[in-house]
Structures are given as structure tokens and as C-alpha cells.
Scaffold this motif. Structure first.
Motif, PDB file in Angstrom:
ATOM      1  N   THR A  78      32.338  15.830  32.345  1.00  0.00           N
ATOM      2  CA  THR A  78      31.554  17.197  31.180  1.00  0.00           C
ATOM      3  C   THR A  78      30.856  18.196  32.528  1.00  0.00           C
ATOM      4  O   THR A  78      31.870  19.828  32.063  1.00  0.00           O
ATOM      5  N   ASP A  79      31.156  17.547  33.586  1.00  0.00           N
ATOM      6  CA  ASP A  79      30.864  18.624  34.202  1.00  0.00           C
ATOM      7  C   ASP A  79      31.931  19.456  34.981  1.00  0.00           C
ATOM      8  O   ASP A  79      31.870  20.620  35.410  1.00  0.00           O
ATOM      9  N   LEU A  80      33.001  18.877  35.879  1.00  0.00           N
ATOM     10  CA  LEU A  80      34.131  19.980  35.816  1.00  0.00           C
ATOM     11  C   LEU A  80      35.573  19.264  34.648  1.00  0.00           C
ATOM     12  O   LEU A  80      35.957  18.691  34.912  1.00  0.00           O
ATOM     13  N   PRO A  81      35.656  19.722  33.523  1.00  0.00           N
ATOM     14  CA  PRO A  81      36.188  19.842  32.262  1.00  0.00           C
ATOM     15  C   PRO A  81      37.735  20.132  33.038  1.00  0.00           C
ATOM     16  O   PRO A  81      38.946  19.529  32.083  1.00  0.00           O
ATOM     17  N   VAL A  82      37.774  21.040  34.052  1.00  0.00           N
ATOM     18  CA  VAL A  82      39.166  21.477  34.203  1.00  0.00           C
ATOM     19  C   VAL A  82      39.530  20.727  35.524  1.00  0.00           C
ATOM     20  O   VAL A  82      40.559  21.618  36.202  1.00  0.00           O
ATOM     21  N   GLY A  83      38.836  20.367  36.647  1.00  0.00           N
ATOM     22  CA  GLY A  83      38.592  19.172  37.329  1.00  0.00           C
ATOM     23  C   GLY A  83      38.046  20.625  38.843  1.00  0.00           C
ATOM     24  O   GLY A  83      37.002  21.222  38.262  1.00  0.00           O
ATOM     25  N   PRO A  84      38.103  20.151  39.675  1.00  0.00           N
ATOM     26  CA  PRO A  84      37.406  20.707  40.518  1.00  0.00           C
ATOM     27  C   PRO A  84      37.408  22.885  40.749  1.00  0.00           C
ATOM     28  O   PRO A  84      38.239  23.264  40.052  1.00  0.00           O
ATOM     29  N   PRO A  85      36.684  23.171  41.341  1.00  0.00           N
ATOM     30  CA  PRO A  85      36.923  24.859  41.479  1.00  0.00           C
ATOM     31  C   PRO A  85      38.173  25.001  42.530  1.00  0.00           C
ATOM     32  O   PRO A  85      38.876  24.318  43.358  1.00  0.00           O
ATOM     33  N   ARG A  86      38.818  26.094  41.563  1.00  0.00           N
ATOM     34  CA  ARG A  86      39.837  26.597  42.431  1.00  0.00           C
ATOM     35  C   ARG A  86      39.694  27.552  43.045  1.00  0.00           C
ATOM     36  O   ARG A  86      39.077  28.418  42.330  1.00  0.00           O
ATOM     37  N   VAL A  87      40.303  28.017  44.274  1.00  0.00           N
ATOM     38  CA  VAL A  87      40.632  29.077  45.131  1.00  0.00           C
ATOM     39  C   VAL A  87      42.255  29.123  45.006  1.00  0.00           C
ATOM     40  O   VAL A  87      42.188  29.069  45.910  1.00  0.00           O
ATOM     41  N   ALA A  88      42.461  30.718  45.463  1.00  0.00           N
ATOM     42  CA  ALA A  88      43.617  31.367  45.544  1.00  0.00           C
ATOM     43  C   ALA A  88      43.477  31.314  47.694  1.00  0.00           C
ATOM     44  O   ALA A  88      43.202  31.690  47.775  1.00  0.00           O
ATOM     45  N   TRP A  89      44.833  31.031  48.035  1.00  0.00           N
ATOM     46  CA  TRP A  89      45.021  31.160  49.244  1.00  0.00           C
ATOM     47  C   TRP A  89      44.929  31.962  49.615  1.00  0.00           C
ATOM     48  O   TRP A  89      44.824  32.341  50.709  1.00  0.00           O
ATOM     49  N   ASP A  90      45.574  33.194  49.019  1.00  0.00           N
ATOM     50  CA  ASP A  90      45.949  34.376  49.453  1.00  0.00           C
ATOM     51  C   ASP A  90      44.139  34.964  49.716  1.00  0.00           C
ATOM     52  O   ASP A  90      43.989  35.183  51.073  1.00  0.00           O
ATOM     53  N   ALA A  91      43.254  34.888  48.645  1.00  0.00           N
ATOM     54  CA  ALA A  91      41.636  35.006  48.771  1.00  0.00           C
ATOM     55  C   ALA A  91      41.148  34.097  49.792  1.00  0.00           C
ATOM     56  O   ALA A  91      40.582  35.111  50.963  1.00  0.00           O
TER      57      ALA A  91
END
Lengths: 409, 409
Positions: free
Chosen positions: B108-121
Motif C-alpha cells: 500500500t505504500d508503493l502502489p505503483v512501485g518504487p520512486p521513478r526518476v527520468a535518466w535525463d533529469a
């Protein structure tokens, strides 16, 4: 077949054989992949599938034990000689790397330093290679002699026995007097015996130091067996030993491009109390942030272990000459050096003492050694070659194997 | 100055300050090198030099505490605010990487999975990079998205955050269906959540999996927080938890070119009982060679932890799409996958799911993160570059430093 009713513990002479352990150790084609012996059903799976497992019937004859289990009637066959050695409580401890499975030493045991093997023999002879690597495994140190005194050769030695571990210090590092040194290692000052990188978790497990040029005078290498020292502390000051095994202390390194911190005990022990690691580097240790009522005990213990490590009969002294490559277990053996004079100019390359070092992983070294032992006189394996690439980082199975999904656990 | 006679413990409001700890923490130019704060006299040295150290006089004013020690009259000055935070027992635990210093999670804490960061950023912004690495540090996992789906890019990602750890599986490994697979990973079969290489000590600390091609259907990735699972086991079955932390079990891998064995507990804890590592891979575990009277408890504990790890609310499911690079802490987070169909031919390169993986060291990742935090908005450091090479693998000092030989301990 003896059918003395289902039993959860089978007694056979002086052997006590738990039914679930027997099932877990079963080597039949349903339980292990025949070609490789790899597990198809794991220990936790066995425990979940058969909480009430028992031996229904058994028979021992011709050196073999046959067992039939309840409730499912599965049959397993074991060599009795194997059971004598490997059954629970028989003393076999697979994978033991603690002091219990190794050989402690003091100065009188190694009067001229760790065992020495020539590089040429090491490359050509599996026996010579196993001698050198076996010394690192059992004693924690060996010297390979006559390695060409060329820059970068330390990496060739490292790759011959395992995998080089890159750190913030690079793939290899130079140890010599530098005109404007940022590290004490780059001076001619004495270094008391220590382990490297205590602020790193895991620490580098194996260190190589290859001598390219020796000092004119001084610069001798000192080695101390941390396992022997820890055991001496346990004998002479049990309270100090207990403190250093039980209290985790803070270690840190704060450099221009790296910040490394960790907590760990100074002495690590396994579930039988055998020493598994020593972490000793007084400048990496930070003021203990433990409860005030433990502070006194922590400092007393640090002082006591420091005194033991200084006892002269523990220190082995050796002089590395150009071509010598010292290999030692950084989780166990402390290394130091005596002071030496810089050259007239103190410039790198001006003729003073110059070592090159790198770190490799102990698991790779132990694997190379085990493969040499297993495969006997076959060619020396080159782990880093193409054959080692692309292999899956997981337990092994085949698509055709029985119960593959259970096996994947 | 208050001169209430020499005391070994200075009480100041609710602060309890041991004299020897104050001396150990002294930041004066005799005790620490001013430019870098590196230690010139270590904790063990302090303990040996001043076994009877006491505070002779002290004064607290203007936010600072000044202390004069007996017997040698050394003077130290501390910020009171720093003491409030860092004095023994105030709760600071430098280098803590245990569950206590991190954040446990369930589905329930990560309903769409772990935090996502774009490679370019990630490449351009220290904030984005720190977000991704901070998620790996605190939660044990992050996804970098839109990494070009080219072979070998996983190594570029790995080198951006730390140092790649080479093993017998090579620098990188391919995970895809192969026609004649030697490993279960190279099939389309489901894999229950596990940690990699339990038979290796130390285990690989961070794993990267970069998706080059997704499966048509299935092949979803499952992650389970081993710290959350271990804490649940402690709450629901304390005896099982204690068994898995106290008993060291044998793990092994016996492959064509590698033999790896070690002993370790399934769950590791620190000196405060906080979980520091989970090792769970049922095929790497071998039948426990422990005393017969512990066997029953070991299997019961393995079954109990297996049940907890299967509880549906612990598992986070995510679907890696081409370009996604999952980064996770292999000492904590278990990974698995659902089954997926091979392509029509089952040949590599024929369009089925294809991941590339590598291992990197957590110490390098944490260092990169700490440097980002310390240096704020400065350029993202490139640890593997020339600046990182040739640095000494030891504690830092300068030739001109005071008491350098004591410091070398």
C-alpha cells in the motif's frame, strides 16, 4: 525394512537423523538435478510442504541407508559414510570461514613471513597456485615472488585469482612518498598495523601490495594475525573481548570526493563464538556514540585490544623486494610498516619505495582455490575470461527440471 | 570556570558527558587536522594514553562548552548544540544502515512501485540524482526511466552512482529466455522473491536490472521489503525470528567454473536488534548442519519466514518497460517475477523479454549521495574519474600533521 512406526528422529548407532533433514538432503532426481546436484526443492519449501514429516521405514545395508517417509512415501538413499560426516552435529560446517576453520599464527610460526611462491610456478602449476591461495585462505597471507616489477602487474595478479574490487581509490593505488601527500600512506612515516577501509561495509576482503621499488633503509612490512590477537584478548580479558564483539562502533571517512560511514563491531564472531572478522583502524573509528554507561567499557576494551596488538611476539616482519606481491586477508590480517627515508627530492619516481596495491574479493579467491581442489590437475581456470561472462546471477536449474517453480525459491 | 574537582563524567543539564569521550571528540588542531577534520589521535590511542582522564574545570557560555582535562591540562571547546545531538546516548548513530535508520514499506505504500526518476533529469540535476539514490538508501529501491534501451547501458548507470562489482557472472549479465538454459533465470518460469548470491560473503549489495525488451504478457517484477517482512516475523513469531538471527546456515553454489560457499544467518541484526540484512534464496541454502536439537526450530523458522514473505500485502508488483532501470538493495529487498511466454522460437534476440543486470557496491552509492547532500548544488561528482584514482586506501593525514605516528593507528 525396519518399520518401527513413523519417527521424526531416526537413531542409527550414534547417528541422530531428523526426518526433515534427511528429506532436505535427499539426492534423488526429484529433489536435485542429476547432472549438477543443484537443488530442485529448497529447505524452506521442504519445511512448508512437510511440517509433519516422519521416517516410516528404513534399512541400512551395504554402506547405504534407505529411508521411506510418511506421509507421502518418498524414498531416499544415503551413503552411510557421508551421513557420518555430514549429519547434524557431526562437526561439518560447510562454508565456515571463521577462525575455527583456519590456522592462527604468531611470529614464531612464520619467522620469515608468509609462504612464498614464485610467479612463474604459480602461473604454470595448479599445485603452486593452490599453495599460494591456500595460504591466503588458511593463514590469511602469502607472497608471490618474482612478479615483473612493472606498473599495473598487481592487477594481473589480482585477476589471476579473483575479481578486482574498484573503490573510490580507483582500480589500483600507488603507495610511495609524495611531495604534498594527502594521506599518511604517501609519507615515509611508520604505520601501525591496521586493516584498510574500516568505514566501508563490506570492507575490501583481500588486499594485494606489489613492490616495484624497495626503500634504501626501513619500510619493512609488519603483519599481525587479527584472529590470533582476538583469541588472545578473549583469553586474557574476556570482558574487553565481549565488549568489542557486542558493541557496534561508528567508522567514517570524509574525503574531497567520498563520504563513507558504517557501524560495525571491532571483532565479529559467528554463532559458535568463533572470530570471523577484525576491524582495526584507529583513525577510521569515530568517538563511540553508545549509551553513556557503556562508554567506559568501550574505551577500556579498545585500550586492551591495542595493547594485545602491540605485543611483539604477534608481529611478523618482512621486507618486500621488487617483484614481491603480498596478498593478505584484510578482514583478518593487520598490516603496517616501519618508517623509511624519502629520497633526496621526495619526488615520485625518484627511486624511493614504491608499492602498487589493489583489492580483490575473497569469494573469488576461495572459488578459484575450490575449483583447483575439485578439478585437480586440470588447467588453471581463468575466471575472468569469456566462459565466466553472461552466467546468470542466480541459483542454477534447467527448464526441464522437475518442480522448477518450487525450486526457484 | 567551574572547578568541582576532577570528574570522569561531566553532568550538564540532562547531558552526561564522559571525560574520555569529550577528549576523543576534541576538534582542536592537535587532535584533528584543521583543513579536513581528520583524526590525528584515534580513540584507542586516547584510551591508552589517558586511562585516568578527568574533567578538571569547565565553563558553558555563549553556546559553547570549554573543558580543561586532568592530568595534562589539554583544553577542548565544543558547540553545545552539537553535544545535544551527538553526545553518548543522545540517539545519533553515525553510519547506521539498519532498518531503524530506514523506511519499511508494504504494497500500500508503493502502489505503483518504487520512486521513478527520468535518466535525463538524473544526469543533469543533483536534486533528481539525490532523489533516486535517496530512495535506494531509504526504501531499498528506485527506478530510473528512459535509460536508452541499448546493451551495456546498465553499466553506464552503475558507474554513475558507484563502482561495478565484477563476479563470476561477469561485469554484466543478460536475463532472457535461452534455448538451452543453465539457469532458471534464463527461462520464462516464475521466480519467487529472493535475494541474489546468498552463497557469497559479502553478497552483492546493490543490483541493477535494465529492461531492453518487455515480455508480450507476464514477466512482471515483484519486490518485497525484507526488512518489513523480518519485522513482521519478529512480531508474529518471535521464536522463529530469534532462530533465523542466531543460527548461521550453510549456503553454496557449485557451478562449472565456480564453487562458492559461506555461512550466515538468514536475518542479520545489529547490537540494538535492528535488522541489517536478509538473505533468502531457497536453492542456495543447503541442509542445515547444526546441532540435532536445533534442527526442528530451524525448519519451523524457515517455514514461518517463507509464509510471511508470501503474504500478498508485502509484494509490490511493477512492469518494467524498455528503458526502465530498476536499482535495489540486494541485502534488503527480495526480487522475483511472474511467468512469461517465450517467443515463438525462444531464441535470444527474437523479441522476448530481455534485461541486463549488474551489481554495484552500496558504499559507493551512499558516498555519492552523501557528497550530493554535502556539496548541495555543485556538479554531480564522477567518482570513477581520474580524481578518484590513485588516492590512498587509508585514513587521511598530511606529513605536517601533529602526532602523525599515533594518528596512523
Amino acid at each position: 525394512m525396519n518399520a518401527a512406526g513413523p519417527v521424526t528422529m531416526l537413531h542409527l548407532g550414534d547417528l541422530a537423523l531428523p526426518a526433515i533433514w534427511l528429506r532436505d538432503a535427499c539426492g534423488c532426481a526429484e529433489c536435485r538435478y542429476p547432472a549438477t546436484g543443484q537443488r530442485l526443492v529448497g529447505s524452506a519449501r521442504v519445511a512448508r510442504l512437510y511440517p509433519d514429516l516422519a521416517v516410516e521405514r528404513h534399512a541400512a545395508r551395504d554402506g547405504r541407508l534407505t529411508v521411506v517417509f510418511a506421509p507421502d512415501g518418498h524414498e531416499s538413499v544415503f551413503e552411510l559414510a557421508w551421513l557420518e560426516q555430514h549429519a547434524p552435529g557431526r562437526g561439518a560446517r560447510l562454508g565456515d570461514q571463521s577462525a575455527q576453520a583456519r590456522v592462527a599464527w604468531t611470529a614464531t610460526d612464520l619467522p620469515v613471513g608468509p609462504p612464498r611462491v614464485a610467479w612463474d610456478a604459480y602461473l604454470r602449476s595448479p599445485v603452486a597456485m593452490a599453495t599460494a591461495l591456500g595460504a591466503v585462505e588458511k593463514l590469511g597471507a602469502a607472497v608471490i615472488t618474482e612478479v615483473p616489477a612493472r606498473p599495473g602487474m598487481v592487477l594481473t595478479v589480482g585477476r589471476s585469482l579473483g575479481h578486482v574490487r574498484v573503490t573510490n581509490y580507483g582500480e589500483l593505488f600507488d603507495v610511495r612518498v609524495e611531495p604534498d601527500p594527502e594521506h599518511l600512506a604517501y609519507t615515509g612515516l611508520a604505520l601501525a598495523p591496521h586493516t584498510d577501509n574500516p568505514y566501508r561495509d563490506p570492507v575490501p576482503t583481500v588486499q594485494l601490495l606489489h613492490c616495484l621499488r624497495a626503500a634504501g633503509a626501513g619500510g619493512d612490512t609488519t603483519l599481525v594475525d587479527g584472529f590470533a590477537a582476538a583469541d588472545r584478548l578473549r583469553e586474557t580479558d574476556r570482558a574487553a573481548f565481549d565488549t568489542l564483539t557486542q558493541v557496534w562502533l561508528p567508522f567514517s571517512y570524509d574525503g574531497p570526493t567520498s563520504v563513507l560511514t558504517c557501524r560495525a563491531p571491532v571483532i565479529s564472531v559467528d554463532d559458535e563464538g568463533a572470530v570471523t572478522q577484525v576491524r582495526w583502524n584507529d583513525r577510521g573509528l569515530q568517538p563511540p556514540d553508545v549509551a553513556p554507561d557503556r562508554i567506559g567499557a568501550v574505551y577500556r576494551a579498545l585500550a586492551a585490544f591495542g595493547e594485545v596488538l602491540d605485543e611483539a611476539d604477534l608481529a611478523v616482519s618482512l621486507r618486500l623486494v621488487p617483484g614481491d606481491c603480498l596478498i593478505f586477508d584484510n578482514t583478518r590480517v593487520l598490516h603496517g610498516r616501519s618508517a623509511y627515508g624519502p629520497t633526496a627530492t621526495g619526488e615520485p619516481g625518484s627511486g624511493g619505495r614504491h608499492l602498487q596495491g589493489c583489492y580483490v574479493d575473497m569469494d573469488g579467491l576461495r572459488s578459484t582455490l575450490e575449483v583447483l581442489r575439485r578439478d585437480g590437475t586440470r588447467a588453471v581456470p581463468t575466471q575472468a575470461g569469456p566462459a565466466g561472462r553472461g552466467r546468470a546471477p542466480r541459483v542454477v536449474a534447467t527448464r526441464a527440471s522437475a518442480r522448477p517453480i518450487a525450486a526457484a525459491r
